[in-house]
Design a protein around this motif. Structure first.
Motif, PDB file in Angstrom:
ATOM      1  N   ALA A 140      -2.472   2.973  -0.555  1.00 38.26           N
ATOM      2  CA  ALA A 140      -2.209   1.601  -0.986  1.00 38.26           C
ATOM      3  C   ALA A 140      -3.367   0.686  -0.595  1.00 38.26           C
ATOM      4  N   VAL A 141      -3.886   0.889   0.624  1.00 39.48           N
ATOM      5  CA  VAL A 141      -5.035   0.092   1.066  1.00 39.48           C
ATOM      6  C   VAL A 141      -6.255   0.411   0.203  1.00 39.48           C
ATOM      7  N   LEU A 142      -6.421   1.674  -0.171  1.00 38.94           N
ATOM      8  CA  LEU A 142      -7.554   2.050  -1.023  1.00 38.94           C
ATOM      9  C   LEU A 142      -7.462   1.370  -2.388  1.00 38.94           C
ATOM     10  N   GLY A 143      -6.254   1.354  -2.985  1.00 38.78           N
ATOM     11  CA  GLY A 143      -6.097   0.646  -4.252  1.00 38.78           C
ATOM     12  C   GLY A 143      -6.420  -0.832  -4.119  1.00 38.78           C
ATOM     13  N   HIS A 144      -5.967  -1.436  -3.028  1.00 36.32           N
ATOM     14  CA  HIS A 144      -6.295  -2.844  -2.751  1.00 36.32           C
ATOM     15  C   HIS A 144      -7.798  -3.032  -2.644  1.00 36.32           C
ATOM     16  N   LEU A 145      -8.455  -2.115  -1.944  1.00 37.77           N
ATOM     17  CA  LEU A 145      -9.903  -2.213  -1.757  1.00 37.77           C
ATOM     18  C   LEU A 145     -10.648  -2.110  -3.090  1.00 37.77           C
ATOM     19  N   LEU A 146     -10.222  -1.163  -3.932  1.00 39.43           N
ATOM     20  CA  LEU A 146     -10.904  -0.986  -5.212  1.00 39.43           C
ATOM     21  C   LEU A 146     -10.755  -2.221  -6.105  1.00 39.43           C
TER      22      LEU A 146
ATOM     23  N   GLY B 181     -13.953  -9.046  -2.325  1.00 37.00           N
ATOM     24  CA  GLY B 181     -13.088  -8.968  -1.158  1.00 37.00           C
ATOM     25  C   GLY B 181     -11.753  -9.650  -1.360  1.00 37.00           C
ATOM     26  N   ARG B 182     -11.456 -10.069  -2.568  1.00 39.31           N
ATOM     27  CA  ARG B 182     -10.183 -10.722  -2.856  1.00 39.31           C
ATOM     28  C   ARG B 182      -9.741 -10.346  -4.269  1.00 39.31           C
ATOM     29  N   VAL B 183      -8.432 -10.352  -4.460  1.00 38.84           N
ATOM     30  CA  VAL B 183      -7.838 -10.046  -5.760  1.00 38.84           C
ATOM     31  C   VAL B 183      -7.411 -11.363  -6.389  1.00 38.84           C
ATOM     32  N   THR B 184      -7.966 -11.687  -7.545  1.00 30.28           N
ATOM     33  CA  THR B 184      -7.719 -12.987  -8.163  1.00 30.28           C
ATOM     34  C   THR B 184      -6.780 -12.917  -9.356  1.00 30.28           C
ATOM     35  N   ALA B 185      -6.878 -11.868 -10.168  1.00 24.27           N
ATOM     36  CA  ALA B 185      -6.055 -11.774 -11.374  1.00 24.27           C
ATOM     37  C   ALA B 185      -4.604 -11.469 -11.012  1.00 24.27           C
ATOM     38  N   ARG B 186      -3.692 -12.028 -11.775  1.00 21.70           N
ATOM     39  CA  ARG B 186      -2.260 -11.885 -11.476  1.00 21.70           C
ATOM     40  C   ARG B 186      -1.815 -10.427 -11.605  1.00 21.70           C
ATOM     41  N   ARG B 187      -2.234  -9.740 -12.657  1.00 20.49           N
ATOM     42  CA  ARG B 187      -1.797  -8.361 -12.843  1.00 20.49           C
ATOM     43  C   ARG B 187      -2.357  -7.452 -11.758  1.00 20.49           C
ATOM     44  N   GLU B 188      -3.555  -7.753 -11.258  1.00 19.72           N
ATOM     45  CA  GLU B 188      -4.103  -6.960 -10.166  1.00 19.72           C
ATOM     46  C   GLU B 188      -3.310  -7.187  -8.881  1.00 19.72           C
ATOM     47  N   ARG B 189      -2.901  -8.444  -8.655  1.00 21.90           N
ATOM     48  CA  ARG B 189      -2.087  -8.713  -7.469  1.00 21.90           C
ATOM     49  C   ARG B 189      -0.738  -8.005  -7.568  1.00 21.90           C
ATOM     50  N   LEU B 190      -0.201  -7.922  -8.771  1.00 22.65           N
ATOM     51  CA  LEU B 190       1.067  -7.211  -8.948  1.00 22.65           C
ATOM     52  C   LEU B 190       0.922  -5.727  -8.615  1.00 22.65           C
TER      53      LEU B 190
ATOM     54  N   VAL C 158      -1.359  -4.343  -6.625  1.00 22.33           N
ATOM     55  CA  VAL C 158      -1.566  -4.201  -5.176  1.00 22.33           C
ATOM     56  C   VAL C 158      -0.243  -4.369  -4.436  1.00 22.33           C
ATOM     57  N   GLY C 159       0.533  -5.381  -4.835  1.00 18.42           N
ATOM     58  CA  GLY C 159       1.836  -5.577  -4.191  1.00 18.42           C
ATOM     59  C   GLY C 159       2.767  -4.406  -4.428  1.00 18.42           C
ATOM     60  N   ALA C 160       2.723  -3.830  -5.649  1.00 11.79           N
ATOM     61  CA  ALA C 160       3.568  -2.670  -5.934  1.00 11.79           C
ATOM     62  C   ALA C 160       3.171  -1.475  -5.076  1.00 11.79           C
ATOM     63  N   GLY C 161       1.886  -1.310  -4.818  1.00  9.31           N
ATOM     64  CA  GLY C 161       1.447  -0.216  -3.962  1.00  9.31           C
ATOM     65  C   GLY C 161       1.976  -0.341  -2.552  1.00  9.31           C
ATOM     66  N   TYR C 162       1.867  -1.528  -1.967  1.00  4.82           N
ATOM     67  CA  TYR C 162       2.390  -1.730  -0.615  1.00  4.82           C
ATOM     68  C   TYR C 162       3.917  -1.627  -0.599  1.00  4.82           C
ATOM     69  N   ALA C 163       4.563  -2.147  -1.651  1.00  2.00           N
ATOM     70  CA  ALA C 163       6.026  -2.058  -1.703  1.00  2.00           C
ATOM     71  C   ALA C 163       6.486  -0.612  -1.824  1.00  2.00           C
ATOM     72  N   LEU C 164       5.736   0.194  -2.591  1.00  2.00           N
ATOM     73  CA  LEU C 164       6.097   1.605  -2.733  1.00  2.00           C
ATOM     74  C   LEU C 164       6.059   2.312  -1.387  1.00  2.00           C
ATOM     75  N   VAL C 165       5.027   2.031  -0.599  1.00  2.99           N
ATOM     76  CA  VAL C 165       4.932   2.668   0.719  1.00  2.99           C
ATOM     77  C   VAL C 165       6.001   2.116   1.653  1.00  2.99           C
ATOM     78  N   LEU C 166       6.192   0.791   1.594  1.00  2.07           N
ATOM     79  CA  LEU C 166       7.142   0.171   2.520  1.00  2.07           C
ATOM     80  C   LEU C 166       8.577   0.589   2.228  1.00  2.07           C
ATOM     81  N   VAL C 167       8.964   0.525   0.960  1.00  2.00           N
ATOM     82  CA  VAL C 167      10.355   0.831   0.599  1.00  2.00           C
ATOM     83  C   VAL C 167      10.515   2.307   0.247  1.00  2.00           C
ATOM     84  N   GLY C 168       9.701   2.772  -0.729  1.00  2.00           N
ATOM     85  CA  GLY C 168       9.832   4.164  -1.138  1.00  2.00           C
ATOM     86  C   GLY C 168       9.513   5.130  -0.011  1.00  2.00           C
TER      87      GLY C 168
END
Length: 619
Positions: A116-122, A128-137, A139-149
């Motif tokens: 998930a961190v790697l996807g965020h990094l890419l 060093g920041r994610v600006t587009a809305r779909r990219e933030r979605l 990245v958030g889905a990746g962290y949520a997958l690890v956190l919940v899934g």
């Protein structure tokens, strides 16, 4: 006052916080070493061989080291922090190797956090920041997958269950208990694990699609910045394909279980290596900027300078804007086309950049010189803003090139003016010589010839005493007249009173001979002979013009010393309208003043009198 102080303080704060930042980085370096050692220990306890442990350490520590270097070199860019986080989370799964029930559960829960961190990094690379809305979605889905899934998966994970160990990358014989285990149901765990893996593959494909879309829509300059992310993206895509084959046709890949692990590690290690290569390329590009002035030449044209800038910065759409002097279009490119460099009022950009019609950032504007009054502007791809040091170096080089061009142009103009001045002085000297010839020929010379002829006639009749006496008288009168004319002529060339008494008595003599009242305010003192002579002729010409052309009723003459300059002012109340460029007298006077290193200004509005102002060197 507060705003000024705040603007002046960043450099001071940076200097004072540098030791603190060094301590912070050292602390994180020690933490990365400790986490890596603990991860290697857990991996070895789980049965990892020396080669596998070394490879695992290499990947994690490469990330951590690259992140620390990036953090140090670019503290404002969060890419370094993300890379450090990737290096630290790389070892979370190794906690299972210690065999402790709680560590087994935590390791199983967070073993995919580094992905998930790697996807965020890419997606955040290189700003060093994610600006587009779909990219933030994503990245958030990746962290949520690890956190919940990942948590749901860990609650169902039984290390002692048959086949459960195959769902983790660690094969730990001693990991028989999971403190987070809630339900022992192998079929349910297999289904959840399958969903977890496919969700990860789907997010990996989303990251790949977003990066490909960004690449397609980016400019050539921005694509070069994105190039380091292409290597791990290709490897991640290969790894995702391997996972698909593993699920669809597991028998096809029998005996090649180690290959996906190697691909995964290679993909992970490629990112920090590629990023460091990108940093090195930036440093090399800064070194190329040092040769920009040489490549552009001593006095480059605007087109040449723009071409060199495009080559150095790798931005073929870069445009150099030069001041136009018009308020509606303050800057134009080398072809004379206007540049729109105004900021948007809606706050989309506040750094002087322009935006596309859809409101998304398109280009940025870098000022060359002081921001309040730039000597030029660079309209370039906003991707170059990721390296402000590079832009600062380019702006300084452009300012130097423009300054050199301006100096060469001014030198050429000065040379042309000097040559024109010399030509006018030669013409004035030639005209003055002809004037003297005419004055001598028509005045003193003619009278001397007449006196000689009179004496010759008297000598031809020696017995006629009355005639001889009359001839001598006539010759004496003619000679005296000729002598007076010669004195007047000499006085016009260089009056004796100027040599004997200086500028003050000479101006007084001029005022006594003038046909209009003259008020004289001359500061006493002597000056260099050339300065006194030039000042005398300035006053003499101004008095002549006031009486002859302006029909003035009064004239004021003032001279005084200001530092190393003698200031001469002559003002009359005449008709005005004097034009230095139209008359030969004032033009010759201006040339004479300029030849001494002085300046002459004439202010003569129609009906408002004439004011002559001269400044002459007297140091």
């Amino acid at each position: 006052m507060e705003r000024t102080a705040a603007a002046a303080s960043p450099g001071t704060r940076h200097a004072s916080q540098s030791p603190r930042r060094t301590l912070v980085l050292l602390a994180w370096a020690v933490a990365a070493l400790a986490v890596g050692v603990c991860g290697a220990w857990g991996y070895a306890r789980a049965g990892g061989g020396p080669g596998e442990v070394a490879r695992d350490l290499l990947v994690g520590w490469t990330y951590a080291a690259a992140g620390l270097v990036a953090w140090w070199r670019r503290p404002a860019n969060r890419t370094g922090r993300l890379m450090l986080a990737e290096g630290l989370t790389w070892f979370i799964g190794n906690l299972q190797g210690f065999g402790r029930p709680l560590l087994v559960g935590l390791g199983a829960w967070g073993e995919a956090l580094n992905l998930a961190v790697l996807g965020h990094l890419l997606l955040a690379f290189p700003e060093g920041r994610v600006t587009a809305r779909r990219e933030r979605l994503v990245v958030g889905a990746g962290y949520a997958l690890v956190l919940v899934g990942g948590l749901v998966r860990a609650l169902l994970y039984d290390p002692a269950g048959a086949g459960a160990a195959d769902s983790t990358y660690l094969l730990c014989d001693g990991c028989r208990r999971n403190a987070l285990l809630v339900v022992r149901d192998l079929q349910l765990f297999t289904a959840v694990d399958l969903f977890y893996r496919w969700a990860g593959v789907l997010l990996t494909l989303c990251v790949a699609v977003l990066l490909a879309s960004r690449w397609r829509l980016s400019s050539p300059a921005y694509r070069r910045l994105l190039l380091p992310s292409g290597v791990p993206l290709a490897l991640l895509a290969a790894f995702a394909g391997w996972e698909v084959l593993h699920v669809v046709a597991p028998g096809l890949l029998q005996g090649s279980e180690l290959l996906p692990v190697l691909l995964s590690d290679a993909a992970q290690a490629a990112v920090p290596v590629a990023f460091l290569v990108g940093l090195l390329r930036t440093r090399l590009r800064r070194a190329v900027v040092g040769n920009l002035v040489i490549a552009a030449g001593p006095a480059p044209t605007a087109h040449r300078l723009q071409t060199v800038l495009r080559e150095v910065l790798g931005d073929p759409a870069l445009r150099l804007g030069l001041p136009s002097g018009r308020p509606d279009t303050p800057y134009v490119d080398p072809d004379g086309r206007p540049l729109r460099v105004t900021t948007r009022a809606d706050g989309v950009r506040t750094d002087g950049g322009t935006v596309r019609a859809d409101g998304s950032p398109d280009v940025a504007v870098t000022a060359v010189g002081p921001a309040s009054a730039p000597a030029a502007v660079l309209v370039h791809d906003r991707a170059l803003c990721d390296d402000p040091g590079l832009l600062a170096s380019v702006a300084a080089s452009v300012a130097l090139c423009l300054h050199n061009t301006r100096l060469v142009r001014d030198a050429g103009r000065s040379t042309a003016r000097t040559r024109a001045l010399q030509a006018r002085l030669l013409r004035a000297a030639d005209e003055e010589r002809h004037r003297l010839e005419r004055a001598l020929h028509d005045g003193a010379q003619a009278r001397l010839v007449f006196a000689l002829m009179t004496l010759s006639r008297a000598a031809g009749r020696p017995g006629d005493e009355p005639l001889l006496r009359a001839a001598v008288t006539e010759a004496e009168r003619t000679l005296r007249t000729a002598l007076a004319e010669l004195r007047d002529l000499a006085h016009g060339l260089h009056p004796a009173v100027l040599t004997r008494g200086g500028l003050g008595p000479a101006v007084d003599a001029l005022a006594e001979q003038a046909s209009v009242p003259v008020v004289v305010m001359v500061e006493p003192g002597r000056y260099p002979a050339l300065t006194e002579t030039t000042a005398y002729y300035v006053i003499c010409e101004a008095l002549t013009n006031a009486a002859k052309h302006a029909q003035a009723r009064a004239v004021t003459v003032e001279t005084r010393r200001q530092g190393d300059r003698l200031v001469v002012r002559v003002a009359d109340d005449g008709a005005g309208g004097a034009d230095p460029s139209a008359g030969s007298g004032l033009r010759a006077l201006a040339d004479r003043v300029a030849a001494t290193g002085g300046v002459l200004r004439v202010d003569s509005p129609a009906g408002g009198g004439t004011r002559v102002h001269a400044e002459l060197p007297c140091g």
